[in-house]
Design an enzyme around this catalytic site. Structure first.
Site, PDB file in Angstrom:
ATOM      1  N   CYS A  98      -4.577  -9.083  31.562  1.00 11.51           N
ATOM      2  CA  CYS A  98      -5.139  -7.766  31.879  1.00 11.51           C
ATOM      3  C   CYS A  98      -6.353  -7.467  31.012  1.00 11.51           C
ATOM      4  O   CYS A  98      -7.404  -7.069  31.499  1.00 11.51           O
ATOM      5  CB  CYS A  98      -4.083  -6.678  31.710  1.00 11.51           C
ATOM      6  SG  CYS A  98      -4.763  -5.040  31.931  1.00 11.51           S
TER       7      CYS A  98
ATOM      8  N   TYR B 171      -5.580  -7.783  46.334  1.00 18.16           N
ATOM      9  CA  TYR B 171      -6.260  -6.939  45.346  1.00 18.16           C
ATOM     10  C   TYR B 171      -7.541  -7.606  44.808  1.00 18.16           C
ATOM     11  O   TYR B 171      -8.608  -7.022  44.798  1.00 18.16           O
ATOM     12  CB  TYR B 171      -5.376  -6.768  44.107  1.00 18.16           C
ATOM     13  CG  TYR B 171      -4.195  -5.862  44.174  1.00 18.16           C
ATOM     14  CD1 TYR B 171      -4.259  -4.575  43.641  1.00 18.16           C
ATOM     15  CD2 TYR B 171      -2.988  -6.287  44.685  1.00 18.16           C
ATOM     16  CE1 TYR B 171      -3.155  -3.752  43.621  1.00 18.16           C
ATOM     17  CE2 TYR B 171      -1.870  -5.473  44.675  1.00 18.16           C
ATOM     18  CZ  TYR B 171      -1.962  -4.198  44.147  1.00 18.16           C
ATOM     19  OH  TYR B 171      -0.863  -3.383  44.128  1.00 18.16           O
TER      20      TYR B 171
ATOM     21  N   GLU C 194     -11.441  -6.493  45.457  1.00 18.47           N
ATOM     22  CA  GLU C 194     -12.170  -5.893  44.332  1.00 18.47           C
ATOM     23  C   GLU C 194     -13.452  -6.666  44.021  1.00 18.47           C
ATOM     24  O   GLU C 194     -14.514  -6.074  43.821  1.00 18.47           O
ATOM     25  CB  GLU C 194     -11.263  -5.838  43.097  1.00 18.47           C
ATOM     26  CG  GLU C 194     -10.135  -4.833  43.267  1.00 18.47           C
ATOM     27  CD  GLU C 194      -9.172  -4.759  42.090  1.00 18.47           C
ATOM     28  OE1 GLU C 194      -8.452  -3.760  41.985  1.00 18.47           O
ATOM     29  OE2 GLU C 194      -9.139  -5.700  41.265  1.00 18.47           O
TER      30      GLU C 194
ATOM     31  N   GLU D 165      -7.762  18.498  46.374  1.00 22.92           N
ATOM     32  CA  GLU D 165      -7.069  19.681  46.918  1.00 22.92           C
ATOM     33  C   GLU D 165      -6.544  19.419  48.325  1.00 22.92           C
ATOM     34  O   GLU D 165      -5.617  20.089  48.789  1.00 22.92           O
ATOM     35  CB  GLU D 165      -7.968  20.924  46.896  1.00 22.92           C
ATOM     36  CG  GLU D 165      -9.148  20.850  47.846  1.00 22.92           C
ATOM     37  CD  GLU D 165     -10.042  22.101  47.796  1.00 22.92           C
ATOM     38  OE1 GLU D 165      -9.498  23.219  47.772  1.00 22.92           O
ATOM     39  OE2 GLU D 165     -11.274  21.954  47.776  1.00 22.92           O
TER      40      GLU D 165
END
Ligand code: NDP
Length: 456
Positions: free
Chosen positions: A43, A177, A181, A439
């Site tokens: 990571c 992923y 990316e 929101e």
């Protein structure tokens, strides 16, 4: 005299291993951690952290363009790839220093080299043996690639983070992923990007609305997605690579990157010799306490192939330390783990997909698609997607998914609500923050008619 040199030896100083070691050290355990590469693991050194820095760098290209609609007239921007890589490397050096300090402060002893189990209490490193009451294996994973002719010419995400120069054209194979990316990074930095996926869509396992929305946005940005395509072989002539697709097509490019999954790093660890069970993929089989088939040997993180995400490895590492040395046997809760894809635009997701939810219960679907406020002036043709999946009987929110700017930041907060078992009525009773995209998650009132829901 203690029976063993240490209370615990950790093999692998990545996220899970460092976390378990330092928490155990803080409990007063005598801990050693063995590492044969850089402290910090995938990571920090080869994954999430450097990748995110590259994502941030690549975003500027779009920001410069978008600023015109807001009255800016940016000059010709010049991008310097080696400067970015050098900056990224400086940050990784700093982080590695932080990791060493954290371990030092917890009195964890660092041993450099490759660890191999000799017996359930003994680890050999560079010809020396070290003994411990408990062993923790946290050796992570490594990229895997199909064995096709010419595969030796390709790079993986490991090398993509250290390229000497930015390619003009790149082919990326895979639709998970990592592929998605890196496609976003290289495309935004100006490369011609082709993404070759064997399935009909990217991001298998994600909600279909997310998969479709991201595919459309990536395509709008110029990424060429070749669905249901497979590479048969790769040839290199000079600086050019030719890909022979099984659909009889040929493709030429300057660089080929494979992101076709990762496999647990268990080879050469001596697991067989001491009786630690691994599954067909080579992952260490563990129980809910991360205990392997050998009583005093534990394993956390990608090497166990449970949920291969850094924060999960951290949770597993903490749980093992609590269990062994903190007096509190701890299991990790794998429900509602949020995750993000740092694509462009990014994805944030928590809870069940619509398909998975429908397999369990009757659901109501709330879905919103809108133009982000910024693009009313920037003129960019981009839509944000938000989706809420609700259990019709209990009103509990089962899943929230978003594709759009700041999705990972927004969904992290939403994940707390799901962890608390929030209902749609509680989402609705929450006052929004205006004007934000977030929101929308508390203002979606109209559920989709049943016949539409599944088709989205
Ligand atoms: P994934 O497992 O996510 O995706 C692998 C992709 O490769 C899939 O699209 C799969 O296709 C395809 N594939 C597999 N085998 C072949 C093959 N033989 N030929 C062609 N295509 C193939 O792996 P990644 O490498 O992208 O990522 C590894 C792990 O790293 C992930 O599981 C994730 O947990 C972690 N990660 C997390 C990130 C984040 O949280 N943001 C970022 C990066 C990695 P198909 O769909 O058809 O099976």
């Amino acid at each position: 005299m203690p029976k063993y040199d240490f209370d615990m030896i950790t093999i692998g100083a990545g996220s899970g291993g460092v976390r378990a070691s330092r928490v155990a050290g803080r409990f007063g355990a005598r801990v050693a951690v063995v590492e044969n590469s850089r402290t910090g693991g995938t990571c920090v050194m080869r994954g999430c952290v450097p990748k995110k820095l590259l994502v941030m760098a690549s975003h500027f290209a779009e920001d410069f363009e978008d600023s015109r609609g807001f009255g800016w007239a940016p000059g010709a921007a010049a991008f310097d790839w080696p400067a970015l890589i050098a900056g990224k490397d400086r940050e990784l050096d700093r982080l590695e220093g932080v990791y060493h300090r954290i371990l030092r402060e917890a009195d964890v002893h660092e041993i450099e080299g490759t660890g191999r189990l000799v017996d359930p209490h003994t680890v050999e490193v560079a010809g020396r043996t070290h003994t411990a009451g408990h062993i923790l294996v946290s050796t992570g994973g490594w990229p895997t690639m199909p064995k096709i002719p010419g595969i030796e010419h390709v790079i993986t995400s490991n090398e993509a983070l250290d390229l000497p120069e930015l390619p003009k054209r790149i082919v990326i194979v895979g639709g998970g992923y990592i592929a998605v990316e890196f496609a976003g990074i290289f495309n935004a930095l100006g490369a011609e990007v082709h993404l070759i996926i064997r399935a009909d869509n990217i991001l298998r396992g994600f909600d279909d609305a997310v998969r479709n929305a991201l595919r459309d946005e990536m395509t709008k940005r110029g990424i060429r997605i070749h669905a249901e395509s497979r590479v048969g072989s790769i040839e290199k002539a000079g600086d050019t690579y030719s890909l022979h697709l099984q659909q009889a097509e040929m493709m030429e490019t300057d660089l080929v990157m494979y992101a076709t999954g990762r496999a647990p790093n268990t080879r050469g660890l001596g697991l067989d010799d001491v009786g630690v069970e691994v599954n067909a993929k080579g992952a260490i089989v563990v129980d809910e306490y991360s205990r392997s088939s050998v009583d005093n040997i534990f394993a956390v993180g990608d090497v166990t192939d449970r949920v291969n995400l850094t924060p999960v490895a951290l949770a597993e590492g903490t749980a093992v330390a609590n269990t062994l040395f903190g007096g509190t046997p701890t299991v990790v809760d794998y429900e509602n783990i949020p995750s993000a894809v740092f694509s462009q635009p990014p994805v944030g997701t928590v809870g069940l997909t619509e398909d998975a939810a429908r397999r369990r219960t009757d659901v109501d679907i709330y879905l919103s698609r809108f133009r982000p406020m910024k693009h009313t002036l920037s003129g960019r043709d981009e839509l944000t997607l938000m989706k809420i999946i609700v259990d019709r009987k209990t009103d509990r929110v089962l899943g929230c998914h978003m594709v759009g700017p700041d999705a990972p930041e927004i969904v992290q907060g939403i994940a707390i609500a799901l962890k608390c078992g929030a209902t749609k009525a509680q989402f609705d009773a929450t006052i929004g923050i205006h004007p934000t995209a977030a929101e929308e998650f508390v203002t979606m009132r109209e559920k989709l008619p049943d016949h539409e829901a599944h088709a989205v």
